[in-house]
Design a protein around this motif. Structure first.
Motif, PDB file in Angstrom:
ATOM      1  N   GLY A  51       0.840  -1.197   0.000  1.00 57.36           N
ATOM      2  CA  GLY A  51       0.000   0.000   0.000  1.00 57.36           C
ATOM      3  C   GLY A  51       0.869   1.237   0.000  1.00 57.36           C
ATOM      4  O   GLY A  51       0.578   2.202   0.701  1.00 57.36           O
ATOM      5  N   LYS A  54      -0.070   4.858   0.398  1.00 57.63           N
ATOM      6  CA  LYS A  54      -0.808   5.270   1.593  1.00 57.63           C
ATOM      7  C   LYS A  54      -0.072   4.901   2.877  1.00 57.63           C
ATOM      8  O   LYS A  54      -0.690   4.660   3.905  1.00 57.63           O
ATOM      9  CB  LYS A  54      -2.193   4.634   1.608  1.00 57.63           C
ATOM     10  CG  LYS A  54      -3.111   5.133   0.525  1.00 57.63           C
ATOM     11  CD  LYS A  54      -4.528   5.091   0.998  1.00 57.63           C
ATOM     12  CE  LYS A  54      -5.463   5.641  -0.034  1.00 57.63           C
ATOM     13  NZ  LYS A  54      -5.806   7.014   0.176  1.00 57.63           N
ATOM     14  N   ASN A  57       0.847   1.676   6.614  1.00 56.53           N
ATOM     15  CA  ASN A  57      -0.289   0.779   6.481  1.00 56.53           C
ATOM     16  C   ASN A  57      -0.351  -0.260   7.593  1.00 56.53           C
ATOM     17  O   ASN A  57       0.681  -0.729   8.076  1.00 56.53           O
ATOM     18  CB  ASN A  57      -0.189   0.014   5.150  1.00 56.53           C
ATOM     19  CG  ASN A  57      -0.334   0.928   3.972  1.00 56.53           C
ATOM     20  OD1 ASN A  57      -1.430   1.351   3.660  1.00 56.53           O
ATOM     21  ND2 ASN A  57       0.776   1.237   3.315  1.00 56.53           N
ATOM     22  N   THR A  59      -3.161  -3.710   8.902  1.00 52.66           N
ATOM     23  CA  THR A  59      -4.384  -4.477   8.719  1.00 52.66           C
ATOM     24  C   THR A  59      -4.930  -4.852  10.085  1.00 52.66           C
ATOM     25  O   THR A  59      -4.173  -4.974  11.062  1.00 52.66           O
ATOM     26  CB  THR A  59      -4.166  -5.768   7.899  1.00 52.66           C
ATOM     27  OG1 THR A  59      -3.281  -6.636   8.610  1.00 52.66           O
ATOM     28  CG2 THR A  59      -3.619  -5.467   6.522  1.00 52.66           C
ATOM     29  N   GLN A  61      -7.404  -7.872  11.401  1.00 55.74           N
ATOM     30  CA  GLN A  61      -7.967  -9.117  10.887  1.00 55.74           C
ATOM     31  C   GLN A  61      -8.279 -10.100  12.006  1.00 55.74           C
ATOM     32  O   GLN A  61      -7.572 -10.125  13.017  1.00 55.74           O
ATOM     33  CB  GLN A  61      -6.955  -9.806   9.966  1.00 55.74           C
ATOM     34  CG  GLN A  61      -6.483  -8.986   8.797  1.00 55.74           C
ATOM     35  CD  GLN A  61      -5.280  -9.633   8.135  1.00 55.74           C
ATOM     36  OE1 GLN A  61      -4.186  -9.619   8.682  1.00 55.74           O
ATOM     37  NE2 GLN A  61      -5.502 -10.206   6.962  1.00 55.74           N
ATOM     38  N   TYR A  68      -9.919  -5.356   7.753  1.00 59.50           N
ATOM     39  CA  TYR A  68      -9.722  -4.012   7.214  1.00 59.50           C
ATOM     40  C   TYR A  68      -8.249  -3.715   6.966  1.00 59.50           C
ATOM     41  O   TYR A  68      -7.380  -4.178   7.700  1.00 59.50           O
ATOM     42  CB  TYR A  68     -10.258  -2.967   8.206  1.00 59.50           C
ATOM     43  CG  TYR A  68     -11.726  -3.130   8.466  1.00 59.50           C
ATOM     44  CD1 TYR A  68     -12.665  -2.479   7.680  1.00 59.50           C
ATOM     45  CD2 TYR A  68     -12.186  -3.963   9.478  1.00 59.50           C
ATOM     46  CE1 TYR A  68     -14.022  -2.637   7.901  1.00 59.50           C
ATOM     47  CE2 TYR A  68     -13.538  -4.131   9.713  1.00 59.50           C
ATOM     48  CZ  TYR A  68     -14.459  -3.466   8.923  1.00 59.50           C
ATOM     49  OH  TYR A  68     -15.800  -3.633   9.137  1.00 59.50           O
ATOM     50  N   THR A  69      -8.012  -2.904   5.938  1.00 55.83           N
ATOM     51  CA  THR A  69      -6.709  -2.306   5.700  1.00 55.83           C
ATOM     52  C   THR A  69      -6.875  -0.820   5.941  1.00 55.83           C
ATOM     53  O   THR A  69      -7.823  -0.209   5.448  1.00 55.83           O
ATOM     54  CB  THR A  69      -6.238  -2.543   4.251  1.00 55.83           C
ATOM     55  OG1 THR A  69      -6.216  -3.948   3.990  1.00 55.83           O
ATOM     56  CG2 THR A  69      -4.849  -1.954   4.028  1.00 55.83           C
ATOM     57  N   PHE A 111      -9.354   4.364   6.493  1.00 53.92           N
ATOM     58  CA  PHE A 111      -9.756   3.071   5.952  1.00 53.92           C
ATOM     59  C   PHE A 111      -9.525   3.028   4.444  1.00 53.92           C
ATOM     60  O   PHE A 111      -9.882   3.943   3.721  1.00 53.92           O
ATOM     61  CB  PHE A 111     -11.218   2.772   6.288  1.00 53.92           C
ATOM     62  CG  PHE A 111     -11.402   2.398   7.722  1.00 53.92           C
ATOM     63  CD1 PHE A 111     -11.453   1.066   8.095  1.00 53.92           C
ATOM     64  CD2 PHE A 111     -11.474   3.370   8.704  1.00 53.92           C
ATOM     65  CE1 PHE A 111     -11.589   0.716   9.426  1.00 53.92           C
ATOM     66  CE2 PHE A 111     -11.613   3.026  10.036  1.00 53.92           C
ATOM     67  CZ  PHE A 111     -11.669   1.694  10.400  1.00 53.92           C
ATOM     68  N   VAL A 112      -8.897   1.949   3.992  1.00 48.22           N
ATOM     69  CA  VAL A 112      -8.577   1.767   2.576  1.00 48.22           C
ATOM     70  C   VAL A 112      -9.457   0.677   1.972  1.00 48.22           C
ATOM     71  O   VAL A 112     -10.042   0.856   0.909  1.00 48.22           O
ATOM     72  CB  VAL A 112      -7.081   1.416   2.385  1.00 48.22           C
ATOM     73  CG1 VAL A 112      -6.763   1.168   0.923  1.00 48.22           C
ATOM     74  CG2 VAL A 112      -6.207   2.511   2.970  1.00 48.22           C
ATOM     75  N   THR A 113      -9.534  -0.482   2.635  1.00 45.47           N
ATOM     76  CA  THR A 113     -10.335  -1.593   2.129  1.00 45.47           C
ATOM     77  C   THR A 113     -10.995  -2.340   3.279  1.00 45.47           C
ATOM     78  O   THR A 113     -10.531  -2.302   4.421  1.00 45.47           O
ATOM     79  CB  THR A 113      -9.485  -2.620   1.345  1.00 45.47           C
ATOM     80  OG1 THR A 113      -8.497  -3.170   2.214  1.00 45.47           O
ATOM     81  CG2 THR A 113      -8.836  -2.011   0.124  1.00 45.47           C
ATOM     82  N   ARG A 114     -12.089  -3.037   2.929  1.00 47.27           N
ATOM     83  CA  ARG A 114     -12.747  -3.961   3.857  1.00 47.27           C
ATOM     84  C   ARG A 114     -12.854  -5.288   3.129  1.00 47.27           C
ATOM     85  O   ARG A 114     -13.261  -5.348   1.962  1.00 47.27           O
ATOM     86  CB  ARG A 114     -14.129  -3.452   4.238  1.00 47.27           C
ATOM     87  CG  ARG A 114     -14.881  -4.426   5.129  1.00 47.27           C
ATOM     88  CD  ARG A 114     -16.148  -3.855   5.658  1.00 47.27           C
ATOM     89  NE  ARG A 114     -17.156  -3.771   4.619  1.00 47.27           N
ATOM     90  CZ  ARG A 114     -18.400  -3.353   4.839  1.00 47.27           C
ATOM     91  NH1 ARG A 114     -18.770  -2.976   6.039  1.00 47.27           N
ATOM     92  NH2 ARG A 114     -19.258  -3.310   3.841  1.00 47.27           N
ATOM     93  N   HIS A 115     -12.504  -6.361   3.817  1.00 48.96           N
ATOM     94  CA  HIS A 115     -12.523  -7.696   3.224  1.00 48.96           C
ATOM     95  C   HIS A 115     -13.532  -8.560   3.962  1.00 48.96           C
ATOM     96  O   HIS A 115     -13.497  -8.624   5.191  1.00 48.96           O
ATOM     97  CB  HIS A 115     -11.146  -8.366   3.331  1.00 48.96           C
ATOM     98  CG  HIS A 115     -10.051  -7.541   2.767  1.00 48.96           C
ATOM     99  ND1 HIS A 115      -9.656  -7.617   1.464  1.00 48.96           N
ATOM    100  CD2 HIS A 115      -9.277  -6.589   3.336  1.00 48.96           C
ATOM    101  CE1 HIS A 115      -8.680  -6.764   1.252  1.00 48.96           C
ATOM    102  NE2 HIS A 115      -8.436  -6.120   2.363  1.00 48.96           N
TER     103      HIS A 115
END
Length: 121
Positions: A51, A54, A57, A59, A61, A68-69, A111-115
């Motif tokens: 990442g 950004k 970084n 995570t 989990q 989330y990242t 927040f960048v991503t949600r998995h």
């Protein structure tokens, strides 16, 4: 079941000072590791979370929960505290989703991503 905070120890922010001898990610990781870990939270380091635009970084989990990242953290005490505070809320949540009103100010906008959780085989 633990919530894992993974910190990219190789992150370099745009204003990284090479003369400091340490990456920004390494500095953030050290600050997070220096704090008491909340119940149900574990911390680890990883080399490059990919990442780079950004940095810094991390995570957040846990098995069978939303993961989330987060990125664009400064390597400072406020960020370290906010990351662990959010991780504790994630650990307490059955699904990994934490209501926005509970988020610490220091993670808002990061927040960048949600998995989604991985399905069972």
């Amino acid at each position: 079941m633990a919530t894992w905070v993974t910190i990219c120890e190789t992150c370099k922010r745009e204003d990284w000072d090479e003369s400091a001898g340490r990456t920004d990610g390494d500095r953030l990781a050290a600050l997070v590791e220096a704090l008491p870990c909340p119940d149900g939270v574990r911390v680890r380091r990883h080399s490059c979370l990919m990442g780079c635009g950004k940095g810094c970084n991390v995570t957040v989990q846990a098995k069978d929960k939303l993961c989330y990242t987060l990125g664009d953290f400064a390597p400072d005490d406020e960020s370290a505290d906010a990351i662990l505070t959010y991780a504790a809320l994630h650990a307490e949540s059955e699904t990994g989703q934490v209501p926005y009103r509970q988020w610490p100010q220091g993670v808002k906008g990061h927040f960048v991503t949600r998995h989604p959780p991985l399905p069972e085989d």
